[in-house]
Scaffold this motif. Structure first.
Motif, mmCIF file in Angstrom:
data_model
loop_
_atom_site.group_PDB
_atom_site.id
_atom_site.type_symbol
_atom_site.label_atom_id
_atom_site.label_comp_id
_atom_site.label_asym_id
_atom_site.label_seq_id
_atom_site.Cartn_x
_atom_site.Cartn_y
_atom_site.Cartn_z
ATOM 1 N N LYS A 157 12.261 0.318 2.939
ATOM 2 C CA LYS A 157 10.994 0.898 3.391
ATOM 3 C C LYS A 157 10.615 2.082 2.500
ATOM 4 O O LYS A 157 9.466 2.213 2.072
ATOM 5 N N GLN A 158 11.590 2.940 2.190
ATOM 6 C CA GLN A 158 11.334 4.091 1.322
ATOM 7 C C GLN A 158 10.956 3.634 -0.090
ATOM 8 O O GLN A 158 10.068 4.206 -0.722
ATOM 9 N N ILE A 159 11.642 2.618 -0.571
ATOM 10 C CA ILE A 159 11.352 2.090 -1.908
ATOM 11 C C ILE A 159 9.936 1.515 -1.943
ATOM 12 O O ILE A 159 9.184 1.765 -2.889
ATOM 13 N N ALA A 160 9.568 0.774 -0.896
ATOM 14 C CA ALA A 160 8.222 0.188 -0.834
ATOM 15 C C ALA A 160 7.157 1.282 -0.895
ATOM 16 O O ALA A 160 6.162 1.148 -1.607
ATOM 17 N N PHE A 165 3.938 -0.390 -2.554
ATOM 18 C CA PHE A 165 3.747 -1.662 -1.872
ATOM 19 C C PHE A 165 3.133 -1.357 -0.515
ATOM 20 O O PHE A 165 3.555 -0.438 0.173
ATOM 21 N N SER A 166 2.137 -2.134 -0.132
ATOM 22 C CA SER A 166 1.460 -1.870 1.142
ATOM 23 C C SER A 166 1.511 -3.107 2.014
ATOM 24 O O SER A 166 1.874 -4.188 1.581
ATOM 25 N N GLY A 167 1.162 -2.912 3.255
ATOM 26 C CA GLY A 167 1.135 -4.015 4.200
ATOM 27 C C GLY A 167 2.286 -3.932 5.171
ATOM 28 O O GLY A 167 3.221 -3.140 5.028
ATOM 29 N N GLU A 168 2.185 -4.784 6.167
ATOM 30 C CA GLU A 168 3.169 -4.799 7.251
ATOM 31 C C GLU A 168 4.564 -5.158 6.755
ATOM 32 O O GLU A 168 5.561 -4.645 7.240
ATOM 33 N N ASN A 169 4.645 -6.030 5.775
ATOM 34 C CA ASN A 169 5.938 -6.501 5.268
ATOM 35 C C ASN A 169 6.255 -5.942 3.891
ATOM 36 O O ASN A 169 6.912 -6.603 3.082
ATOM 37 N N ALA A 170 5.821 -4.729 3.632
ATOM 38 C CA ALA A 170 6.020 -4.130 2.308
ATOM 39 C C ALA A 170 7.502 -4.022 1.961
ATOM 40 O O ALA A 170 7.878 -4.222 0.807
ATOM 41 N N HIS A 171 8.326 -3.731 2.963
ATOM 42 C CA HIS A 171 9.762 -3.607 2.674
ATOM 43 C C HIS A 171 10.367 -4.949 2.261
ATOM 44 O O HIS A 171 11.296 -4.995 1.461
ATOM 45 N N TYR A 172 9.819 -6.061 2.767
ATOM 46 C CA TYR A 172 10.282 -7.377 2.321
ATOM 47 C C TYR A 172 9.869 -7.624 0.869
ATOM 48 O O TYR A 172 10.645 -8.175 0.082
ATOM 49 N N SER A 173 8.661 -7.193 0.533
ATOM 50 C CA SER A 173 8.201 -7.322 -0.854
ATOM 51 C C SER A 173 9.098 -6.515 -1.793
ATOM 52 O O SER A 173 9.464 -6.983 -2.872
ATOM 53 N N ALA A 174 9.453 -5.306 -1.356
ATOM 54 C CA ALA A 174 10.342 -4.463 -2.168
ATOM 55 C C ALA A 174 11.712 -5.116 -2.311
ATOM 56 O O ALA A 174 12.306 -5.106 -3.395
#
Length: 192
Positions: A157-160, A165-174
């Motif tokens: 989450k911090q990396i996103a 990275f934005s959006g509800e699933n930004a941490h998954y993208s990261a």
């Protein structure tokens, strides 16, 4: 604001704190090129190879971003001076990693002798150099993500947030990007 700071320093800090990827990238560009030769030249004079100097400079830039992004951070000198101070610390840390000192034993004659370094340490140093070479092949975005994850131990989450990275699933993208970067790093290392 002290007299030794400039408006450009304040602008760079604002860009880092904005959290906006484009502004943060602009901040990196404003710092990177003007100080690159000075920073790399300084480290080469301190015994670094060009690759080591580049890697240390990238790490110092990432640490600078981390420091100035904190709300309670106050700059009391030029940003370039602050960056060079961080660079010196990074280089000292790198030197400590590279040089593994073995125990010193006192010989019966009263002289000190270094124990011969085990073969594993030489292998560790060789692997460290290989890893640095592989990291040089990665793009800046991959270097940043891997730095945030493995050097600063940030969660996804911090990396996103830092990567913009934005959006509800930004941490998954990261996480996906981090996994792709690791695969790329492993592939680079296997080629070496």
């Amino acid at each position: 604001m002290t007299a030794s700071k400039s408006n450009q320093d304040d602008k760079i800090i604002q860009f880092f704190r904005s959290g906006q990827p484009r502004k943060r990238e602009q901040a990196f560009q404003m710092l990177y090129q003007p100080l690159y030769r000075k920073a790399v030249g300084f480290l080469i004079n301190q015994g670094a190879s060009e690759e080591q100097a580049k890697t240390a400079y990238h790490i110092a830039l990432m640490r600078l971003e981390q420091k100035v992004s904190q709300a309670d951070f106050e700059l009391s000198s030029k940003l370039s001076s602050f960056l060079m101070g961080i660079l010196r610390l990074v280089w000292l840390e790198e030197r400590k990693k590279v040089f593994q000192y073995s125990d010193i034993e006192q010989t019966p004659a009263g002289h000190f002798a270094m124990e011969e370094a085990p073969m594993e340490e030489n292998e560790t140093e060789r692997l460290h150099r290989l890893l640095q070479q592989c990291l040089e092949q990665l793009g800046l975005e991959c270097k940043r993500i891997l730095f945030y994850k493995y050097w600063l131990n940030l969660n996804m989450k911090q990396i996103a947030e830092r990567m913009g990275f934005s959006g509800e699933n930004a941490h998954y993208s990261a996480a996906n990007k981090k996994n792709r970067c690791m695969k790329k790093l492993v592939a680079e290392c296997q080629e070496s």
